[in-house]
Design a protein around this motif. Sequence first.
Motif, PDB file in Angstrom:
ATOM      1  N   ARG A 134     -24.308  47.567  -0.964  1.00  0.00           N
ATOM      2  CA  ARG A 134     -24.923  47.362   0.351  1.00  0.00           C
ATOM      3  C   ARG A 134     -26.008  48.417   0.606  1.00  0.00           C
ATOM      4  NH1 ARG A 134     -20.749  47.352   3.450  1.00  0.00           N
ATOM      5  NH2 ARG A 134     -20.637  45.131   3.916  1.00  0.00           N
ATOM      6  N   THR A 135     -25.717  49.660   0.250  1.00  0.00           N
ATOM      7  CA  THR A 135     -26.695  50.735   0.439  1.00  0.00           C
ATOM      8  C   THR A 135     -27.956  50.459  -0.370  1.00  0.00           C
ATOM      9  OG1 THR A 135     -24.946  52.364   0.839  1.00  0.00           O
ATOM     10  CG2 THR A 135     -27.095  53.209   0.175  1.00  0.00           C
ATOM     11  N   GLU A 136     -27.786  50.044  -1.625  1.00  0.00           N
ATOM     12  CA  GLU A 136     -28.938  49.744  -2.481  1.00  0.00           C
ATOM     13  C   GLU A 136     -29.720  48.549  -1.940  1.00  0.00           C
ATOM     14  OE1 GLU A 136     -29.974  48.426  -7.081  1.00  0.00           O
ATOM     15  OE2 GLU A 136     -28.097  49.466  -6.643  1.00  0.00           O
ATOM     16  N   TYR A 137     -28.999  47.531  -1.496  1.00  0.00           N
ATOM     17  CA  TYR A 137     -29.661  46.336  -0.953  1.00  0.00           C
ATOM     18  C   TYR A 137     -30.488  46.682   0.276  1.00  0.00           C
ATOM     19  CZ  TYR A 137     -30.106  42.174   1.970  1.00  0.00           C
ATOM     20  OH  TYR A 137     -30.604  41.199   2.798  1.00  0.00           O
ATOM     21  N   VAL A 138     -29.907  47.431   1.198  1.00  0.00           N
ATOM     22  CA  VAL A 138     -30.601  47.779   2.443  1.00  0.00           C
ATOM     23  C   VAL A 138     -31.840  48.619   2.166  1.00  0.00           C
ATOM     24  CG1 VAL A 138     -30.410  49.112   4.585  1.00  0.00           C
ATOM     25  CG2 VAL A 138     -28.554  47.578   3.898  1.00  0.00           C
ATOM     26  N   SER A 139     -31.756  49.528   1.201  1.00  0.00           N
ATOM     27  CA  SER A 139     -32.886  50.421   0.923  1.00  0.00           C
ATOM     28  C   SER A 139     -34.014  49.729   0.173  1.00  0.00           C
ATOM     29  CB  SER A 139     -32.410  51.640   0.125  1.00  0.00           C
ATOM     30  OG  SER A 139     -31.909  51.238  -1.138  1.00  0.00           O
ATOM     31  N   ASN A 140     -33.730  48.590  -0.483  1.00  0.00           N
ATOM     32  CA  ASN A 140     -34.749  47.913  -1.288  1.00  0.00           C
ATOM     33  C   ASN A 140     -35.177  46.549  -0.767  1.00  0.00           C
ATOM     34  OD1 ASN A 140     -35.203  49.635  -3.808  1.00  0.00           O
ATOM     35  ND2 ASN A 140     -32.979  49.486  -3.778  1.00  0.00           N
ATOM     36  N   LYS A 141     -34.494  46.034   0.236  1.00  0.00           N
ATOM     37  CA  LYS A 141     -34.756  44.652   0.645  1.00  0.00           C
ATOM     38  C   LYS A 141     -36.130  44.495   1.288  1.00  0.00           C
ATOM     39  CE  LYS A 141     -32.595  44.808   5.254  1.00  0.00           C
ATOM     40  NZ  LYS A 141     -31.579  44.182   6.119  1.00  0.00           N
ATOM     41  N   VAL A 142     -36.711  43.321   1.071  1.00  0.00           N
ATOM     42  CA  VAL A 142     -37.939  42.904   1.743  1.00  0.00           C
ATOM     43  C   VAL A 142     -37.547  41.668   2.538  1.00  0.00           C
ATOM     44  CG1 VAL A 142     -40.295  42.085   1.479  1.00  0.00           C
ATOM     45  CG2 VAL A 142     -39.371  43.773  -0.119  1.00  0.00           C
ATOM     46  N   GLY A 143     -37.457  41.799   3.849  1.00  0.00           N
ATOM     47  CA  GLY A 143     -36.922  40.698   4.640  1.00  0.00           C
ATOM     48  C   GLY A 143     -35.400  40.748   4.620  1.00  0.00           C
ATOM     49  N   ASN A 144     -34.762  39.708   5.113  1.00  0.00           N
ATOM     50  CA  ASN A 144     -33.302  39.674   5.212  1.00  0.00           C
ATOM     51  C   ASN A 144     -32.728  38.479   4.469  1.00  0.00           C
ATOM     52  OD1 ASN A 144     -32.819  41.929   7.102  1.00  0.00           O
ATOM     53  ND2 ASN A 144     -34.032  40.680   8.500  1.00  0.00           N
ATOM     54  N   ASP A 145     -31.745  38.747   3.644  1.00  0.00           N
ATOM     55  CA  ASP A 145     -30.997  37.693   2.977  1.00  0.00           C
ATOM     56  C   ASP A 145     -29.625  37.656   3.659  1.00  0.00           C
ATOM     57  OD1 ASP A 145     -29.478  36.070   1.308  1.00  0.00           O
ATOM     58  OD2 ASP A 145     -30.460  36.764  -0.508  1.00  0.00           O
ATOM     59  N   PHE A 146     -29.543  36.873   4.731  1.00  0.00           N
ATOM     60  CA  PHE A 146     -28.341  36.892   5.552  1.00  0.00           C
ATOM     61  C   PHE A 146     -27.115  36.364   4.813  1.00  0.00           C
ATOM     62  CE2 PHE A 146     -31.819  36.562   8.737  1.00  0.00           C
ATOM     63  CZ  PHE A 146     -31.644  37.821   9.305  1.00  0.00           C
ATOM     64  N   LEU A 147     -27.313  35.417   3.913  1.00  0.00           N
ATOM     65  CA  LEU A 147     -26.165  34.886   3.166  1.00  0.00           C
ATOM     66  C   LEU A 147     -25.551  35.976   2.290  1.00  0.00           C
ATOM     67  CD1 LEU A 147     -27.365  31.316   2.103  1.00  0.00           C
ATOM     68  CD2 LEU A 147     -26.254  32.065   4.205  1.00  0.00           C
ATOM     69  N   PHE A 148     -26.395  36.762   1.646  1.00  0.00           N
ATOM     70  CA  PHE A 148     -25.876  37.850   0.812  1.00  0.00           C
ATOM     71  C   PHE A 148     -25.198  38.910   1.664  1.00  0.00           C
ATOM     72  CE2 PHE A 148     -26.682  41.835  -1.738  1.00  0.00           C
ATOM     73  CZ  PHE A 148     -25.667  41.595  -2.654  1.00  0.00           C
ATOM     74  N   GLU A 149     -25.762  39.193   2.836  1.00  0.00           N
ATOM     75  CA  GLU A 149     -25.146  40.178   3.729  1.00  0.00           C
ATOM     76  C   GLU A 149     -23.759  39.713   4.172  1.00  0.00           C
ATOM     77  OE1 GLU A 149     -27.729  41.575   6.882  1.00  0.00           O
ATOM     78  OE2 GLU A 149     -29.472  41.394   5.577  1.00  0.00           O
ATOM     79  N   ILE A 150     -23.625  38.412   4.421  1.00  0.00           N
ATOM     80  CA  ILE A 150     -22.309  37.876   4.792  1.00  0.00           C
ATOM     81  C   ILE A 150     -21.371  37.921   3.597  1.00  0.00           C
ATOM     82  CG2 ILE A 150     -21.074  35.802   5.573  1.00  0.00           C
ATOM     83  CD1 ILE A 150     -23.606  35.122   7.214  1.00  0.00           C
ATOM     84  N   ASP A 151     -21.904  37.658   2.385  1.00  0.00           N
ATOM     85  CA  ASP A 151     -21.098  37.793   1.170  1.00  0.00           C
ATOM     86  C   ASP A 151     -20.509  39.198   1.066  1.00  0.00           C
ATOM     87  OD1 ASP A 151     -21.010  35.342  -0.193  1.00  0.00           O
ATOM     88  OD2 ASP A 151     -23.012  35.626  -1.043  1.00  0.00           O
ATOM     89  N   LEU A 152     -21.330  40.198   1.341  1.00  0.00           N
ATOM     90  CA  LEU A 152     -20.871  41.587   1.264  1.00  0.00           C
ATOM     91  C   LEU A 152     -19.791  41.868   2.305  1.00  0.00           C
ATOM     92  CD1 LEU A 152     -24.274  43.439   0.701  1.00  0.00           C
ATOM     93  CD2 LEU A 152     -22.386  43.270  -0.934  1.00  0.00           C
ATOM     94  N   HIS A 153     -19.990  41.364   3.516  1.00  0.00           N
ATOM     95  CA  HIS A 153     -18.962  41.520   4.565  1.00  0.00           C
ATOM     96  C   HIS A 153     -17.648  40.851   4.128  1.00  0.00           C
ATOM     97  CE1 HIS A 153     -22.221  42.685   7.342  1.00  0.00           C
ATOM     98  NE2 HIS A 153     -21.261  43.161   8.106  1.00  0.00           N
ATOM     99  N   TYR A 154     -17.774  39.640   3.606  1.00  0.00           N
ATOM    100  CA  TYR A 154     -16.575  38.893   3.195  1.00  0.00           C
ATOM    101  C   TYR A 154     -15.825  39.648   2.097  1.00  0.00           C
ATOM    102  CZ  TYR A 154     -13.700  35.155   1.238  1.00  0.00           C
ATOM    103  OH  TYR A 154     -12.646  34.419   0.768  1.00  0.00           O
TER     104      TYR A 154
END
Length: 400
Positions: free
Chosen positions: A177-197
Amino acid sequence: MTTRLTIGEKVKQLRKAKGLTQTDLAGEQMTKSMLSQIENGRALPSMSSLQFLAGRLGVDAGYFMQGEHEAELAPLVRKIEQQYKAKQYKEIVTAVQPLMKDNLPMTVDAARLMEFYVGSCYYTAAAGGKEGIERAAEIYERFGLYVERAKVQYLAYALMFAESKYQDSLELIRRVRTEYVSNKVGNDFLFEIDLHYAECVTLSALGDYSGCREVALAALQLSRGEGVYYLTDHLYRILSQVAMLHHDLEQAADYLNKAAQFAEFTEAADSLELVHLSRIRLALALQKYEDVLALVKQYPQDSSFMPIVYLMNGIALYHLMRHEEALESLNKVTMLDQLYHPLDRVSLLTTYSYKAKIYMQQGMREEALQQSRFAYHEAKDFPPSEYLDLIQQTYHELHG
């Protein structure tokens, strides 16, 4: 070799060939400045941006990454993708394993092939998943696709979970999650929900049910806020089970009704089956044993979850004092190799405790002691739950 420059050149060449300006191509989803940086090799687009550009330009996203070996691999990837959607995991492992000995091309299609292979290894308990993750991550890093690298590293969480490395799994999810947040361009909400799940499932495996509930509610809030409702039925089922573990059966019923609504809306067979399973579990918690028996009769008999169904059916029969029928049902319970969550596994171990209770009532003391002893020793390392309590209480009652 694909570089920052060649990706941008392909975008620019195709845009000009179609007579589009940068403003035309960027549309509302991408700024003209970002598109200019991509075309001039000063920035790399994320995979979602590539897919957006590909759609606007009428090509497959793989076109921008295509190397000399890519065209050869593309048909295989399309075939494997269809097999993955059809859950033909064994066939995928059989097809891809021989390729792991070869030097696969450093292409995005090769990385996608690895992702399907890793998932199939998880579902079939086959070896090779870790190597697949390493290869895919190396490819994505080479192309500077750091968000995609984070996503493929996330797949390792499932492999760790299957090996009962729950703390390692949790640390990985949070690191990704830390790596994703620091490198993301825009938001991939499905992946963010995957991480929460993944996080809430892992927290429940560690016995942190309050933390699990908090993360599941955060995922639902994100889902509602973005209007995507991804994994909503699964998240509500998790919340229902956590409520049952806290003996809040009214809240459990409310969450389960919401899970059922979303499962029925999607008409996903797997989700509907899991909701049905949860209804049996809730009826058992409510001590509505006749309802349990009725729900069991309606359950698909070819389901892979039948061992759990047989167990709950046997428990209901036990409480209805129908001991011979209860034993018949409990004797059908088998331990599932691919049942990875400790709560599911410890629940199946209660089979031996219920059989021990029945054997003791029938005067079969040695058999009762053996059954309760087995359950007790097998369950000793599982997190706290009502299932573990039952196993321990039965053992101490019978062994004095």
